[in-house]
Enzyme design. Structure first.
Site, PDB file in Angstrom:
ATOM      1  N   HIS A   1       0.829  -1.210   0.000  1.00 36.84           N
ATOM      2  CA  HIS A   1       0.000   0.000   0.000  1.00 36.84           C
ATOM      3  C   HIS A   1       0.863   1.259   0.000  1.00 36.84           C
ATOM      4  O   HIS A   1       2.043   1.220   0.310  1.00 36.84           O
ATOM      5  CB  HIS A   1      -0.985   0.041   1.184  1.00 36.84           C
ATOM      6  CG  HIS A   1      -0.339   0.019   2.544  1.00 36.84           C
ATOM      7  ND1 HIS A   1      -0.123  -1.143   3.245  1.00 36.84           N
ATOM      8  CD2 HIS A   1       0.126   1.020   3.330  1.00 36.84           C
ATOM      9  CE1 HIS A   1       0.444  -0.849   4.411  1.00 36.84           C
ATOM     10  NE2 HIS A   1       0.613   0.448   4.489  1.00 36.84           N
TER      11      HIS A   1
ATOM     12  N   HIS B   1       3.943   7.138   3.765  1.00 40.81           N
ATOM     13  CA  HIS B   1       4.888   6.031   3.587  1.00 40.81           C
ATOM     14  C   HIS B   1       4.433   5.097   2.484  1.00 40.81           C
ATOM     15  O   HIS B   1       3.285   5.150   2.039  1.00 40.81           O
ATOM     16  CB  HIS B   1       5.110   5.256   4.896  1.00 40.81           C
ATOM     17  CG  HIS B   1       3.913   4.529   5.437  1.00 40.81           C
ATOM     18  ND1 HIS B   1       3.068   5.063   6.379  1.00 40.81           N
ATOM     19  CD2 HIS B   1       3.421   3.289   5.183  1.00 40.81           C
ATOM     20  CE1 HIS B   1       2.123   4.190   6.682  1.00 40.81           C
ATOM     21  NE2 HIS B   1       2.302   3.099   5.963  1.00 40.81           N
TER      22      HIS B   1
ATOM     23  N   GLU C   1       7.727   1.098   4.961  1.00 37.85           N
ATOM     24  CA  GLU C   1       7.186   0.063   5.834  1.00 37.85           C
ATOM     25  C   GLU C   1       7.404  -1.283   5.146  1.00 37.85           C
ATOM     26  O   GLU C   1       7.217  -1.399   3.931  1.00 37.85           O
ATOM     27  CB  GLU C   1       5.684   0.305   6.055  1.00 37.85           C
ATOM     28  CG  GLU C   1       5.007  -0.747   6.931  1.00 37.85           C
ATOM     29  CD  GLU C   1       3.510  -0.488   7.143  1.00 37.85           C
ATOM     30  OE1 GLU C   1       2.898   0.271   6.359  1.00 37.85           O
ATOM     31  OE2 GLU C   1       2.961  -1.075   8.092  1.00 37.85           O
TER      32      GLU C   1
HETATM   33 CO    CO Z   1       1.124   1.329   6.301  1.00 37.51          CO
END
Ligand code: CO
Length: 134
Positions: free
Chosen positions: A7, A79, A130
């Site tokens: 994502h 992020h 991440e």
């Molecule tokens: Co995230």
């Protein structure tokens, strides 16, 4: 090591407004809203087929996205999240390569119930990364 883009996360000052924009203006499908007090955020996922957009709103006093929203009051990209097969092996490889893992270096359980880690944005060209164990 690096797998799919899981994502892209956007920090937003008003989750209800962001949900309305994605659902009504952009015509996207949204997940239910999920409060993650241990991460200091409330999240909604937008399904865009090949990946997801994560909408993040601060939750609680010590939200890790509060400072970001102070600098970017209308919101912004916060992020990117990539999948890895083995998060501990990935962490060890990254640390050995000189990359900084945020927090105490141990994975936390993220919004999908899977272990996640964050990497210092200064080590990746200004982007917070991440990693999520797929
Ligand atoms: Co995230």
């Amino acid at each position: 090591m690096l797998g799919r883009l899981n994502h892209v996360a956007l920090a937003v000052p008003d989750l209800a407004a962001a949900m309305a924009a994605y659902r009504d203006t952009l015509g996207a499908r949204l997940s239910a809203q999920q409060a993650l007090p241990e991460h200091g955020v409330t999240v909604v996922f937008v399904d865009v087929g090949n990946t997801k957009i994560e909408l993040l709103e601060p939750l609680g006093e010590a939200s890790p996205i509060a400072a970001f929203l102070e600098k970017n009051p209308s919101g912004g990209m916060h992020h990117v999240c990539y999948e890895v097969d083995d998060i501990l092996a990935a962490r060890d490889h990254l640390k050995a390569s000189g990359a900084r893992v945020l927090g105490d270096g141990n994975p936390k359980i993220g919004a999908h119930g899977k272990p996640v880690l964050f990497l210092h944005p200064k080590d990746f060209f200004g982007t917070l990364v991440e990693l999520e164990q797929a």
